[in-house]
Design a protein around this motif. Structure first.
Motif, mmCIF file in Angstrom:
data_model
loop_
_atom_site.group_PDB
_atom_site.id
_atom_site.type_symbol
_atom_site.label_atom_id
_atom_site.label_comp_id
_atom_site.label_asym_id
_atom_site.label_seq_id
_atom_site.Cartn_x
_atom_site.Cartn_y
_atom_site.Cartn_z
ATOM 1 N N GLN A 1 0.659 -1.395 0.464
ATOM 2 C CA GLN A 1 0.144 0.309 0.077
ATOM 3 C C GLN A 1 0.768 1.351 0.386
ATOM 4 O OE1 GLN A 1 -3.245 -0.152 2.136
ATOM 5 N NE2 GLN A 1 -4.175 1.839 2.121
ATOM 6 N N LEU A 2 2.123 1.159 0.156
ATOM 7 C CA LEU A 2 2.527 2.817 0.984
ATOM 8 C C LEU A 2 3.816 2.351 -0.305
ATOM 9 C CD1 LEU A 2 2.551 2.685 4.663
ATOM 10 C CD2 LEU A 2 1.324 3.963 2.938
ATOM 11 N N HIS A 3 3.693 1.188 -1.121
ATOM 12 C CA HIS A 3 5.234 1.496 -2.336
ATOM 13 C C HIS A 3 6.090 0.924 -1.304
ATOM 14 C CE1 HIS A 3 2.036 2.145 -4.812
ATOM 15 N NE2 HIS A 3 1.751 2.940 -4.369
ATOM 16 N N LEU A 4 6.615 0.645 -0.212
ATOM 17 C CA LEU A 4 7.680 0.504 0.356
ATOM 18 C C LEU A 4 8.428 -1.587 0.592
ATOM 19 C CD1 LEU A 4 6.815 1.619 4.033
ATOM 20 C CD2 LEU A 4 8.035 3.240 2.038
ATOM 21 N N ALA A 5 9.524 -1.286 0.952
ATOM 22 C CA ALA A 5 9.874 -2.732 0.833
ATOM 23 C C ALA A 5 9.605 -3.088 2.158
ATOM 24 C CB ALA A 5 11.531 -2.988 0.569
ATOM 25 N N GLU A 6 9.680 -4.848 2.071
ATOM 26 C CA GLU A 6 8.750 -5.289 3.684
ATOM 27 C C GLU A 6 9.507 -5.499 4.580
ATOM 28 O OE1 GLU A 6 6.133 -9.213 4.594
ATOM 29 O OE2 GLU A 6 6.774 -9.050 2.858
ATOM 30 N N ILE A 7 11.042 -5.066 4.421
ATOM 31 C CA ILE A 7 11.650 -4.692 5.558
ATOM 32 C C ILE A 7 11.739 -3.115 5.971
ATOM 33 C CG2 ILE A 7 14.043 -4.362 4.171
ATOM 34 C CD1 ILE A 7 14.093 -6.449 7.282
ATOM 35 N N THR A 8 11.606 -2.772 5.241
ATOM 36 C CA THR A 8 11.425 -0.897 5.614
ATOM 37 C C THR A 8 10.370 -0.615 6.329
ATOM 38 O OG1 THR A 8 12.316 -0.598 3.780
ATOM 39 C CG2 THR A 8 10.978 1.345 4.635
#
Length: 76
Positions: A31-38
């Motif tokens: 949803q936030l267009h981030l990597a899961e680690i982030t």
């Protein structure tokens, strides 16, 4: 206690809002267009800020402390 909420970044507030809605790390990342680690990094920061040892406690403490304005909860 509100100092904790005020020290959160806008991204941390977005992650917190999605956590409060019960979304998984993967769902938040998409949803936030981030990597899961982030996302995990943001959740770890939230855990430190709220003195929580897991994501459920983050949500409980954030709600208890009024960490997000009601308008933000209603808008999204």
């Amino acid at each position: 206690e509100m100092a904790r909420a005020k020290s959160m970044t806008e991204r941390q507030m977005q992650v917190l809002l999605l956590l409060m809605r019960g979304q998984s790390n993967k769902e938040i990342a998409l949803q936030l267009h981030l990597a899961e680690i982030t996302v995990k990094t943001h959740i770890a920061a939230l855990m430190r800020a709220f003195g929580a040892s897991n994501r459920t406690q983050v949500v409980i403490e954030a709600q208890r402390q009024g960490a997000l304005p009601v308008t933000e909860l209603a808008e999204q």
